[in-house]
Design a protein around this motif. Structure first.
Motif, PDB file in Angstrom:
ATOM      1  N   CYS A  30      30.727  21.334  16.060  1.00 38.02           N
ATOM      2  CA  CYS A  30      29.473  21.289  16.818  1.00 38.02           C
ATOM      3  C   CYS A  30      28.811  19.917  16.709  1.00 38.02           C
ATOM      4  O   CYS A  30      28.308  19.371  17.698  1.00 38.02           O
ATOM      5  CB  CYS A  30      28.521  22.372  16.317  1.00 38.02           C
ATOM      6  SG  CYS A  30      29.035  24.049  16.726  1.00 38.02           S
ATOM      7  N   ALA A  31      28.809  19.357  15.497  1.00 45.83           N
ATOM      8  CA  ALA A  31      28.176  18.054  15.293  1.00 45.83           C
ATOM      9  C   ALA A  31      28.878  16.976  16.110  1.00 45.83           C
ATOM     10  O   ALA A  31      28.235  16.075  16.658  1.00 45.83           O
ATOM     11  CB  ALA A  31      28.195  17.693  13.809  1.00 45.83           C
ATOM     12  N   GLY A  32      30.200  17.054  16.202  1.00 45.26           N
ATOM     13  CA  GLY A  32      30.945  16.079  16.994  1.00 45.26           C
ATOM     14  C   GLY A  32      30.608  16.175  18.467  1.00 45.26           C
ATOM     15  O   GLY A  32      30.480  15.153  19.152  1.00 45.26           O
ATOM     16  N   ILE A  33      30.466  17.396  18.964  1.00 41.90           N
ATOM     17  CA  ILE A  33      30.095  17.580  20.373  1.00 41.90           C
ATOM     18  C   ILE A  33      28.704  17.016  20.640  1.00 41.90           C
ATOM     19  O   ILE A  33      28.458  16.350  21.647  1.00 41.90           O
ATOM     20  CB  ILE A  33      30.168  19.073  20.756  1.00 41.90           C
ATOM     21  CG1 ILE A  33      31.624  19.545  20.738  1.00 41.90           C
ATOM     22  CG2 ILE A  33      29.545  19.314  22.133  1.00 41.90           C
ATOM     23  CD1 ILE A  33      31.800  21.028  20.941  1.00 41.90           C
ATOM     24  N   ILE A  34      27.784  17.290  19.699  1.00 44.19           N
ATOM     25  CA  ILE A  34      26.416  16.784  19.860  1.00 44.19           C
ATOM     26  C   ILE A  34      26.407  15.260  19.847  1.00 44.19           C
ATOM     27  O   ILE A  34      25.740  14.613  20.653  1.00 44.19           O
ATOM     28  CB  ILE A  34      25.512  17.357  18.753  1.00 44.19           C
ATOM     29  CG1 ILE A  34      25.370  18.866  18.920  1.00 44.19           C
ATOM     30  CG2 ILE A  34      24.134  16.688  18.774  1.00 44.19           C
ATOM     31  CD1 ILE A  34      24.789  19.571  17.724  1.00 44.19           C
ATOM     32  N   LEU A  35      27.166  14.678  18.910  1.00 45.03           N
ATOM     33  CA  LEU A  35      27.264  13.220  18.845  1.00 45.03           C
ATOM     34  C   LEU A  35      27.804  12.658  20.159  1.00 45.03           C
ATOM     35  O   LEU A  35      27.381  11.591  20.619  1.00 45.03           O
ATOM     36  CB  LEU A  35      28.170  12.816  17.679  1.00 45.03           C
ATOM     37  CG  LEU A  35      28.271  11.325  17.353  1.00 45.03           C
ATOM     38  CD1 LEU A  35      26.921  10.782  16.885  1.00 45.03           C
ATOM     39  CD2 LEU A  35      29.343  11.080  16.292  1.00 45.03           C
TER      40      LEU A  35
END
Length: 284
Positions: free
Chosen positions: A234-239
């Motif tokens: 999820c954090a990678g997608i947000i980034l």
């Protein structure tokens, strides 16, 4: 600095499983729905929301007996989390609460529900959303999550421009892989500038020692490393909403990820830990 909090990483990516979570008790003791009590929740634990800070203090000071212990207190939210030792279920303890003089000031009570990531073979084999999918969603959507609750995407989207301070996004999930190439020494992780790393002291007085990048509410320590990988995904997608994370070298991030871990290695965690994570994000 602008903040965007994505509780439970509900950005329309992968929903969490929690059955009948709308089951709450009204102040008159009636149930908001009449479905049977067959949900996963912590035994002998209850979460109570009151209407005012004054009622909250009255409730906390009142001795209900039954070995009732205050586990967590979130004063800005008028929420408390309780456990007890008596052989009583949640409905029985709620019944006792509703007979007290301050009961009219109670907005609701509910069990300490357990969240779980779905064990779905289709989701597990999915490659997730493409960069174009994510950017299109953020460009056209002002709400997100299963309930379409507003998360301020319209307001925060304007922060994704050169020269502006990066937006801090609190990812409340299974943590973030701190050694992943997207987050290790790239500037993509939020850093608590008021804290001194590794000195064993709560330098900023926020109640958390050495919380440099967030907090682990599973182990109650300063290491929010991901042992499930859902949070990292999820954090990678947000980034990737602000840059192409597949290009090398990586560009200066337009997002700072605050890693808040409340889901364990199996993908499970209680409501109380999720609330604590939200409370931390708002205050920090």
């Amino acid at each position: 600095m602008r903040y965007l909090i994505l509780p439970l990483a509900l950005v329309a990516l992968i929903p969490l499983n929690f059955q009948n979570c709308s089951r709450q008790y009204h102040k008159d003791g009636s149930l908001q729905n009449s479905s049977s009590f067959q949900v996963n929740h912590k035994t002998k634990e209850i979460i109570v929301r009151v209407m005012t800070a004054a009622v909250n203090e009255t409730f906390k000071a009142f001795d209900l007996g039954y070995g009732l212990t205050l586990e967590n207190d979130w004063p800005d939210m008028n929420l408390t989390h309780w456990s007890w030792i008596a052989d009583m279920n949640v409905a029985q303890v709620d019944g006792v609460i509703q007979t007290q003089s301050f009961a009219s000031g109670i907005e609701y009570t509910e069990p300490n529900y357990l969240f779980n990531l779905p064990n779905d073979s289709v989701l597990a084999s999915s490659n997730g959303l493409s960069l174009a999918d994510v950017q299109t969603t953020f460009a056209t959507t002002s709400t997100s999550g299963q309930t379409a609750a507003p998360v301020g995407i319209n307001e925060v989207r304007n922060q994704f421009t050169p020269g502006k301070t990066p937006v801090v996004v609190a990812v409340i999930d299974s943590g973030v892989d701190l050694q992943h190439e997207l987050f290790s020494n790239t500037g993509a992780l939020w850093t608590n500038s008021r804290e001194v790393a590794g000195n064993g002291i709560d330098d900023d007085g926020n109640g958390y020692i050495d919380d440099m990048n967030g907090w682990n509410f599973v182990s109650n320590n300063s290491n929010p490393d991901d042992d499930n990988q859902h949070g990292t995904h999820c954090a990678g997608i947000i980034l990737g909403t602000g840059q192409d994370i597949f290009l090398r070298p990586l560009a200066t991030p337009k997002v700072k990820i605050m890693a808040l871990k409340f889901l364990d290695a199996t993908g499970g965690g209680p409501t109380s830990s999720a609330i604590s994570a939200i409370f931390y994000a708002v205050r920090n």
